[in-house]
Write a protein that holds these residues in place. Structure first.
Motif, PDB file in Angstrom:
ATOM      1  N   ILE A  12      68.964   8.848  -4.768  1.00  0.00           N
ATOM      2  CA  ILE A  12      70.424   8.910  -4.859  1.00  0.00           C
ATOM      3  C   ILE A  12      70.954  10.148  -4.155  1.00  0.00           C
ATOM      4  O   ILE A  12      71.957  10.087  -3.442  1.00  0.00           O
ATOM      5  N   THR A  13      70.272  11.289  -4.329  1.00  0.00           N
ATOM      6  CA  THR A  13      70.689  12.515  -3.653  1.00  0.00           C
ATOM      7  C   THR A  13      70.572  12.377  -2.144  1.00  0.00           C
ATOM      8  O   THR A  13      71.460  12.807  -1.402  1.00  0.00           O
ATOM      9  N   PHE A  14      69.500  11.764  -1.673  1.00  0.00           N
ATOM     10  CA  PHE A  14      69.304  11.573  -0.237  1.00  0.00           C
ATOM     11  C   PHE A  14      70.374  10.661   0.355  1.00  0.00           C
ATOM     12  O   PHE A  14      70.981  10.970   1.385  1.00  0.00           O
ATOM     13  N   ASP A  35      76.612  17.190  -6.716  1.00  0.00           N
ATOM     14  CA  ASP A  35      77.762  17.011  -7.588  1.00  0.00           C
ATOM     15  C   ASP A  35      77.665  15.740  -8.415  1.00  0.00           C
ATOM     16  O   ASP A  35      78.388  15.581  -9.389  1.00  0.00           O
ATOM     17  N   LEU A  36      76.777  14.849  -8.058  1.00  0.00           N
ATOM     18  CA  LEU A  36      76.566  13.621  -8.812  1.00  0.00           C
ATOM     19  C   LEU A  36      75.583  13.808  -9.964  1.00  0.00           C
ATOM     20  O   LEU A  36      75.437  12.912 -10.790  1.00  0.00           O
ATOM     21  N   PHE A  37      74.909  14.950 -10.020  1.00  0.00           N
ATOM     22  CA  PHE A  37      73.871  15.173 -11.025  1.00  0.00           C
ATOM     23  C   PHE A  37      74.354  15.018 -12.471  1.00  0.00           C
ATOM     24  O   PHE A  37      73.655  14.379 -13.263  1.00  0.00           O
ATOM     25  N   PRO A  38      75.483  15.598 -12.889  1.00  0.00           N
ATOM     26  CA  PRO A  38      75.853  15.429 -14.306  1.00  0.00           C
ATOM     27  C   PRO A  38      76.025  13.970 -14.715  1.00  0.00           C
ATOM     28  O   PRO A  38      75.629  13.594 -15.820  1.00  0.00           O
ATOM     29  N   ILE A  39      76.562  13.157 -13.849  1.00  0.00           N
ATOM     30  CA  ILE A  39      76.769  11.745 -14.178  1.00  0.00           C
ATOM     31  C   ILE A  39      75.419  11.030 -14.252  1.00  0.00           C
ATOM     32  O   ILE A  39      75.143  10.301 -15.217  1.00  0.00           O
ATOM     33  N   ILE A  40      74.588  11.243 -13.257  1.00  0.00           N
ATOM     34  CA  ILE A  40      73.283  10.579 -13.217  1.00  0.00           C
ATOM     35  C   ILE A  40      72.390  11.061 -14.347  1.00  0.00           C
ATOM     36  O   ILE A  40      71.746  10.267 -15.039  1.00  0.00           O
TER      37      ILE A  40
END
Length: 116
Positions: A12-14, A35-40
Motif C-alpha cells: 500500500i505504501t509503495f 500519511d495513510l498509516f493511522p487508517i491502515i
C-alpha cells in the motif's frame, strides 16, 4: 496474519508513493505515503485483537490518542499562545503515525504472548 499485514503495508505504501508522484506532476500536493498509516494500522490492530482476544483494542487505542491530542493541544497553546490550525493538525497527524505504529507493534507482541 502478521506477515500478510506487513506485506500489505509495504504494498500500500509503495502504490501510494507511486500515485502521489504521478499526481505531483499535475498538481502539487503535500501528502506522503506514510500519511495513510493511522487508517491502515487501525484496521490491522482491530483485525489482530479480534482474532486473538475476541475483543478489540481499538477503542482503548483511540481514547489514548484523543488524550494525547488534548494534551498536545494544551501544550501547543501554552507554547505558541495562538493556534495555527494547519501546523497543529500536520504535527498531530505525524504524531498519530508514530503512535499507531507503536500500538500496532505492541498489539503484535500482546497477541504473540497470548499465542504462546
Amino acid at each position: 496474519m502478521i506477515l500478510v499485514q506487513v506485506v500489505s503495508l509495504f504494498l500500500i505504501t509503495f502504490i501510494a508513493s507511486i500515485l502521489i508522484k504521478l499526481i505531483n506532476h499535475f498538481k502539487k500536493i503535500t501528502l506522503r505515503s506514510n500519511d495513510l498509516f493511522p487508517i491502515i494500522l487501525s484496521y490491522f490492530i482491530y483485525e489482530l485483537s479480534i482474532d486473538k482476544h475476541e475483543i478489540s483494542f481499538l477503542p482503548i487505542i483511540w481514547v489514548i490518542m484523543i488524550v494525547i491530542g488534548i494534551l498536545y493541544a494544551i501544550y501547543y497553546l501554552i507554547k505558541n499562545s495562538h493556534i495555527n490550525p494547519i501546523r497543529f493538525y500536520r504535527m498531530f497527524w505525524r504524531l498519530a503515525i508514530i503512535y499507531f505504529f507503536v500500538a500496532w507493534v505492541t498489539t503484535i507482541f500482546i497477541c504473540a504472548v497470548k499465542y504462546l
